[in-house]
Design a protein around this motif. Structure first.
Motif, PDB file in Angstrom:
ATOM      1  N   GLY A  80      38.791  36.609  52.296  1.00 19.85           N
ATOM      2  CA  GLY A  80      37.687  36.733  51.173  1.00 19.85           C
ATOM      3  C   GLY A  80      37.493  37.883  50.243  1.00 19.85           C
ATOM      4  N   VAL A  81      37.640  38.901  50.859  1.00 22.15           N
ATOM      5  CA  VAL A  81      37.444  40.091  50.067  1.00 22.15           C
ATOM      6  C   VAL A  81      38.517  40.100  48.968  1.00 22.15           C
ATOM      7  CG1 VAL A  81      37.630  42.577  49.948  1.00 22.15           C
ATOM      8  CG2 VAL A  81      36.593  41.495  51.894  1.00 22.15           C
ATOM      9  N   ASN A  82      39.898  40.130  49.056  1.00 19.76           N
ATOM     10  CA  ASN A  82      40.853  39.939  48.171  1.00 19.76           C
ATOM     11  C   ASN A  82      40.531  38.831  47.075  1.00 19.76           C
ATOM     12  OD1 ASN A  82      42.840  41.841  48.633  1.00 19.76           O
ATOM     13  ND2 ASN A  82      43.704  40.676  50.376  1.00 19.76           N
ATOM     14  N   ASP A  83      39.737  37.832  47.175  1.00 15.73           N
ATOM     15  CA  ASP A  83      39.532  37.012  46.260  1.00 15.73           C
ATOM     16  C   ASP A  83      38.406  37.601  45.298  1.00 15.73           C
ATOM     17  OD1 ASP A  83      40.191  33.810  46.967  1.00 15.73           O
ATOM     18  OD2 ASP A  83      40.257  35.331  48.621  1.00 15.73           O
ATOM     19  N   THR A  84      37.550  38.462  45.899  1.00 16.91           N
ATOM     20  CA  THR A  84      36.304  39.073  45.036  1.00 16.91           C
ATOM     21  C   THR A  84      36.848  40.143  44.317  1.00 16.91           C
ATOM     22  OG1 THR A  84      35.652  40.897  46.597  1.00 16.91           O
ATOM     23  CG2 THR A  84      34.809  38.690  46.923  1.00 16.91           C
ATOM     24  N   LEU A  85      38.194  40.575  44.520  1.00 17.35           N
ATOM     25  CA  LEU A  85      38.816  41.692  43.852  1.00 17.35           C
ATOM     26  C   LEU A  85      39.719  41.195  42.664  1.00 17.35           C
ATOM     27  CD1 LEU A  85      39.688  44.168  46.825  1.00 17.35           C
ATOM     28  CD2 LEU A  85      37.905  44.419  44.759  1.00 17.35           C
ATOM     29  N   ARG A  86      39.607  39.935  42.326  1.00 16.33           N
ATOM     30  CA  ARG A  86      40.732  39.269  41.309  1.00 16.33           C
ATOM     31  C   ARG A  86      39.685  38.968  40.188  1.00 16.33           C
ATOM     32  NH1 ARG A  86      43.161  41.190  45.142  1.00 16.33           N
ATOM     33  NH2 ARG A  86      45.164  40.622  45.699  1.00 16.33           N
ATOM     34  N   LEU A  93      40.482  45.271  36.979  1.00  9.79           N
ATOM     35  CA  LEU A  93      39.654  46.267  36.090  1.00  9.79           C
ATOM     36  C   LEU A  93      39.240  45.726  34.961  1.00  9.79           C
ATOM     37  CD1 LEU A  93      38.498  48.914  36.209  1.00  9.79           C
ATOM     38  CD2 LEU A  93      40.595  49.878  35.068  1.00  9.79           C
ATOM     39  N   PRO A  94      39.892  45.022  33.971  1.00  9.74           N
ATOM     40  CA  PRO A  94      39.497  44.548  32.559  1.00  9.74           C
ATOM     41  C   PRO A  94      38.151  43.659  32.793  1.00  9.74           C
ATOM     42  CG  PRO A  94      41.975  44.282  32.637  1.00  9.74           C
ATOM     43  CD  PRO A  94      41.372  44.718  34.280  1.00  9.74           C
ATOM     44  N   GLN A  95      38.483  42.727  33.928  1.00 12.09           N
ATOM     45  CA  GLN A  95      37.058  41.875  34.128  1.00 12.09           C
ATOM     46  C   GLN A  95      36.077  42.625  34.545  1.00 12.09           C
ATOM     47  OE1 GLN A  95      36.929  39.012  37.093  1.00 12.09           O
ATOM     48  NE2 GLN A  95      35.854  37.322  35.792  1.00 12.09           N
ATOM     49  N   LEU A  96      36.498  43.730  35.665  1.00  5.21           N
ATOM     50  CA  LEU A  96      35.239  44.296  36.147  1.00  5.21           C
ATOM     51  C   LEU A  96      34.359  45.139  35.363  1.00  5.21           C
ATOM     52  CD1 LEU A  96      33.826  45.165  38.899  1.00  5.21           C
ATOM     53  CD2 LEU A  96      35.397  46.830  39.074  1.00  5.21           C
TER      54      LEU A  96
END
Length: 282
Positions: free
Chosen positions: A77-83, A236-239
């Motif tokens: 689940g962590v990688n999902d949050t990083l996309r 990064l752009p979305q973050l």
């Protein structure tokens, strides 16, 4: 006695990143496998670095079901949050299918909620808060679905031991050997409570010295830099957009709306999977 079959699914955490052993990664799942039974344990680690819930559902789960495990761990689940493609409803739908498939096959399911990557990396508040909100959403889904399927669930999101810096590797995203051992010890304890782990509990004490500062810096300058570069082109752009939105709400005193919106999204995601007929297998 019959061989106990243990299959682990997930990403780099379960692959064992942060716990090097004999030229490869070992990790908490391998450490746990050694203590599941006094006799024979057949352990297969299907976890792959960078995996998201989609890969677990579409690739790892079919392979895991073929092995007919007695115990299956699904920590993801962590990688999902990083996309930039993060969608809590899609995460819930995928996890629901994965949990259902192993449970219907009769496996004991292992799950865990995890800390958010922003806090572990020490990101500034405006960048960390959106990631924390996403991880809380994933954890709420994991909690709810773990209850639904009777999983053996490890609460590892806000535990004191998780926040101990000594538990983490140089990249601050993966446990070091000590952290992997703690995960194995705590999962073993939960399984032993219901006689589903009958072997010797893993030792919490590391076998190897903590990597030197120079070794940690070398890792960060090579593999660590590559990881950051990959995430920068994707997340990064979305973050940054999320951070701007976060700062705007804080300036207007309306930050609570973001939490309300996230909670509503989780509720809608869980409501959607609650009425979907479960498949017999994936």
């Amino acid at each position: 006695m019959r061989t106990v079959r243990f299959v682990s699914l997930g990403d780099s955490l379960t692959e064992g990143v942060g716990d090097p052993f004999e030229g490869a990664w070992r990790g908490w799942a391998a450490l746990l496998a050694d203590g599941l039974a006094e006799d024979s344990v057949e352990f297969t680690n299907l976890a792959v670095s960078g995996a998201q819930t989609r890969e677990v559902l579409e690739v790892q789960t079919p392979a895991g079901l073929e092995l007919k495990p007695d115990i299956a761990s699904v920590v993801i689940g962590v990688n999902d949050t990083l996309r930039c493609t993060f969608d809590i409803r899609a995460v819930a739908e995928r996890l629901d299918k994965v949990y259902a498939a192993f449970t219907l096959q009769g496996a004991t399911l292992l799950t865990a909620c995890l800390p958010d990557p922003g806090s572990m990396l020490g990101l500034p508040g405006s960048l960390a808060r959106p990631l924390a909100r996403r991880q809380r959403a994933v954890n709420r889904v994991v909690h709810a679905l773990s209850d639904r399927y009777g999983a053996v669930h490890l609460h590892a999101a806000e535990a004191d031991w998780i926040m101990d810096r000594a538990m983490w590797s140089a990249d601050r995203l993966h446990p070091g050997e000590r952290g992997h051992r703690q995960l194995a010890v705590r999962f073993h304890s939960l399984l032993a409570e219901s006689d589903r782990a009958t072997g010797t509990a893993p030792s919490p004490d590391p076998e190897f010295p903590v990597p030197t500062t120079s070794a940690s810096l070398l890792w960060l300058a090579t593999a660590g830099t590559a990881w950051v570069a990959r995430r920068c082109t994707d997340l990064l752009p979305q973050l940054l957009r999320l951070a701007v939105d976060e700062m705007g709400h804080r300036a207007r005193g309306t930050s609570a709306r973001l939490d309300v919106r996230a909670a509503a999204a989780v509720s809608a995601a869980l409501a959607a999977v609650s009425v979907v007929e479960q498949p017999d297998a994936v």
